[in-house]
Design an enzyme around this catalytic site. Structure first.
Site, PDB file in Angstrom:
ATOM      1  N   SER A   1       3.960   2.182   8.437  1.00 48.03           N
ATOM      2  CA  SER A   1       3.690   1.227   7.364  1.00 48.03           C
ATOM      3  C   SER A   1       4.970   0.951   6.597  1.00 48.03           C
ATOM      4  CB  SER A   1       2.628   1.781   6.415  1.00 48.03           C
ATOM      5  OG  SER A   1       1.379   1.835   7.031  1.00 48.03           O
TER       6      SER A   1
ATOM      7  N   ASP B   1       1.184  -7.742   2.197  1.00 53.68           N
ATOM      8  CA  ASP B   1       1.295  -6.294   1.978  1.00 53.68           C
ATOM      9  C   ASP B   1       2.765  -5.887   1.845  1.00 53.68           C
ATOM     10  OD1 ASP B   1       0.886  -3.592   1.826  1.00 53.68           O
ATOM     11  OD2 ASP B   1      -0.415  -3.455   3.579  1.00 53.68           O
TER      12      ASP B   1
ATOM     13  N   HIS C   1       0.818  -1.213   0.000  1.00 53.60           N
ATOM     14  CA  HIS C   1       0.000   0.000   0.000  1.00 53.60           C
ATOM     15  C   HIS C   1       0.854   1.267   0.000  1.00 53.60           C
ATOM     16  CE1 HIS C   1       0.168  -0.240   4.554  1.00 53.60           C
ATOM     17  NE2 HIS C   1       0.197   1.080   4.431  1.00 53.60           N
TER      18      HIS C   1
END
Length: 720
Positions: free
Chosen positions: A651, A222, A86
């Site tokens: 992230s 991810d 992402h």
């Protein structure tokens, strides 16, 4: 609860107190004094010098900020970069077309010549930091207004940044901490030639979609991979075919040993924003006024975007990143409302503030701190409706290009045409770049519908606080429905499309900009965003000073146990353990701290947007072809849990074992602990990570890109 004796250090008002190893986002330069002994007890095998060193290579040299909003890590001697899917989403979408949809189908460069350069992507290396609190605070005094105080501070910051940039070689940033009670400078080096190496298909990288976002158990791969390039001397350089892979000072080795409950885990990264010092009434304002408006506005924008994205693959690619970002924050804000309400955070903070207020009004403290809480509480009471209004307006501007672009572009063009010919020639590339930014991912029918819907919502829900005179007039004339108005405005506007802007520039009539109907609405909205009355300026001034003094007083009085500064996109370390949640029947794992391919396949829905699985992955799972990446128990691991203290910006952060080896990549938190930006919940808050073994299995077995795995260093002393 673990005991740590905090050494008294200049600029930090620290006292020996109890802290939890899993709570806190710590500066690397203070690891030796504040955390190292505690970390060793938990399982750390590195010295503090191996984590942070100015003169020698250390872990910090393998951690980069990725494109300003995420974290990534260097995992090979040729600057291979690993981050979240992402985080790379926008770059991957930009490089994709309807015919070659790398976002949907995945991509793996067969060699370095096949690696692809997005238009704008950079990584930032952390060089060093230092404390400049005394220097900066010596320039201010309590008699100054906040405006004068800020001006004096900014002047000193400019000097510090210039002194440490080495003539522009480095980017230097001075940041406030503890609400402006301390200041530190950070030195960075930016590399702009960053190329896509590989990405799994969206059905792996985004498995579970919005349904599983912020949820556990999770089965999401991810991750994505990039590479940093430099000139032949290792210096930052603009993209060139002559550039070569950077030789990093340090890169992370990979552990295939896997994780067990209570294993030590530390995360280094760039957490974006926490508000652990936020007062009770600020939290209540968010729960009742700000976040509900955000949620409603974001959902409206998402729903309108989705209609057009589902109809056209090209439109879907254009808006994939924007939709994903909007959806993520939409679920986050709703989760915050629920979690903060359920946890009774306002009540907890109110009790703490009452104790502080008692201390503040003792004779020896009253002059400096006596009015702090009254000022803060008065501020929130007077700004609740503004908060609601501002969030409806911000979602209009975020989700509708027509809300902000006509004003931004129109004002840029006005400035451009007011310059002489020589200056215009200099500015033209920037003007063209702005036009491309606005219209590069633009679909007029979608933008028009989103703009109509958001104007209708904003003019209705924002009116309690007060609309601008022009917006009130437009609302009345259109009876609260802007459909006909926007349709007419778009048909007449210079800013309706890229082509119409370029046509205007061929024969510019400046007065047509200020008369343009889309510019008029957009400029009015922009003006409303920036508008502040004298009363509001006075409120803000008093609040800023009171908030700063509240934090100062709470630290001095030990009313608050928080001894680490709020996150603000500066490099931090957090440490804790692999830690399960209570048993969940939805998870097939023996212990609810990891998930497996078996659980992922149970979620499989053929052709489903969120839960489809590539055929080859299903075949590999059926054959149990997991290679060296399987757990010693025989299953294929996917995700695992730790109790590290992270937030947005983490992230892509590396999850490391006690030896500094990579065991996973952080990518999400759980919905039960989503209030962690405001208050840390030791029982509930978890970090969700991609197991590095799953990452390598996807690259090697699924994608057939073993040459990429071969580039990494696998720790051979702990193989299964």
């Amino acid at each position: 609860m673990k005991k740590v004796v905090f050494a008294l250090i200049a600029g930090l008002m620290l006292m020996p107190i109890s802290v939890k190893a899993d709570e806190g986002m710590w500066f690397l330069m203070f690891i030796e004094r504040l955390n190292h002994r505690d970390m060793e007890k938990e399982g750390l095998q590195l010295s503090s010098e191996e984590i942070y060193s100015i003169n020698h290579s250390s872990l910090k040299d393998a951690i980069v900020q990725f494109n300003g909003g995420c974290t990534a890590e260097i995992v090979s001697k040729e600057a291979l970069v690993l981050t979240n899917h992402h985080c790379g989403y926008g770059a991957i979408a930009e490089l994709s077309t309807a015919e070659q949809n790398y976002l949907k189908d995945g991509f793996w460069a067969k060699d370095k010549t096949a690696e692809m350069k997005p238009k704008s992507l950079y990584v930032r290396f952390f060089v060093r930091m230092d404390d400049v609190s005394k220097r900066i605070l010596s320039k201010v005094n309590d008699k100054m207004s906040e405006l004068d105080r800020d001006k004096a501070i900014q002047q000193e910051i400019a000097l510090i940044e210039k002194e440490n940039s080495e003539g522009g070689k480095y980017t230097v940033s001075v940041r406030p901490f503890f609400q402006g009670n301390e200041y530190y400078y950070f030195v960075y080096q930016d590399y702009k030639d960053v190329r896509l190496v590989g990405t799994p298909p969206e059905s792996v990288g985004k498995f579970g979609g919005d349904t599983d976002n912020w949820e556990w158990p999770r089965h999401t791969g991810d991750f994505s991979m990039f590479r940093v390039y430099a000139d032949k001397d290792g210096n930052p350089a603009e993209y060139s075919t002559e550039n070569v892979p950077l030789k990093p000072k340090h890169y992370l080795p990979i552990s295939l040993k896997g994780v067990q409950e209570d294993d030590f885990a530390m995360i280094l990264g760039y957490p974006g924003r926490t508000n652990r010092w936020m007062p009770a009434n600020g939290i209540e304002q968010n729960i009742k006024f700000a976040y509900p408006a955000w949620v409603e506005g974001a959902k409206l924008g998402m729903d309108r975007m989705k209609v057009y994205m589902d109809k056209d693959a090209t439109v879907n690619l254009k808006y994939a990143s924007k939709y994903a970002s909007t959806a993520n924050y939409w679920k986050n804000r709703q989760g915050m409302i629920d979690a903060l309400t359920k946890s009774g955070t306002v009540k907890t903070k109110t009790i703490q503030e009452t104790k502080f207020n008692d201390w503040a009004n003792k004779p020896e403290n009253k002059a400096e701190f006596g009015n702090v809480m009254a000022t803060i509480n008065g501020y929130y009471a007077k700004t609740n409706l503004k908060s609601r209004h501002d969030n409806y307006l911000s979602q209009l501007m975020r989700t509708a290009a027509f809300g902000s672009a006509p004003a931004n572009l129109g004002n840029t063009l006005l400035d451009y045409y007011n310059e002489n010919e020589a200056k215009r020639a200099e500015l033209l590339p920037k003007v063209n770049a702005l036009i491309e930014t606005v219209y590069g991912k633009f679909y007029a029918p979608l933008e028009k519908e989103v703009f109509i819907a958001q104007l209708n919502l904003y003019s209705s829900k924002g009116s309690e606080y007060g609309l601008s005179p022009m917006m009130s007039k437009w609302k009345e004339e259109n009876k609260g429905d802007f459909t006909a108005y926007v349709n007419d405005a778009v048909s007449k506007s210079i800013f309706a499309s890229k082509e119409s802007v370029l046509n205007f520039m061929k024969d510019p009539k400046i007065e047509n900009i200020t008369k343009d109907p889309l510019y008029a609405v957009s400029n009015d909205l922009q003006t409303r965003v920036r508008a502040k009355s004298d009363e509001q300026n006075q409120l803000d001034d008093a609040f800023e000073k009171a908030f700063r003094n509240m934090v100062k007083g709470m630290r001095a009085s030990s009313t608050s146990a928080i001894q680490y500064p709020d996150a603000n996109s500066t490099l931090r370390l957090t440490y804790g353990k692999v830690r399960s949640l209570p048993k969940d029947k939805r998870n097939d794992a023996k212990i609810n701290n990891y998930t497996t391919m078996t659980g992922m396949v149970k979620k499989y829905k053929a052709g489903d947007e969120e839960f489809d699985i590539p055929a080859r992955l299903l075949e590999l799972n059926e054959a149990k072809d997991f290679g060296q990446y399987a757990d010693k128990a025989g299953y294929m691991p996917v995700n695992f849990l730790t109790d590290n203290d992270i937030t947005g910006g983490n992230s892509g952060s590396p999850v490391l074992n006690g030896k500094g080896e990579l065991i996973g990549i952080a990518f999400d938190g759980n919905i039960e602990g989503i209030a962690g930006d405001v208050i840390f919940d030791k029982k509930l808050q978890r970090t969700i990570n991609v197991d590095i073994r799953y990452v390598l299995w996807i690259i090697d077995k699924y994608a057939g890109a073993k040459h990429i795995v071969d580039e990494m260093t696998i720790a051979t002393d702990n193989l299964n």
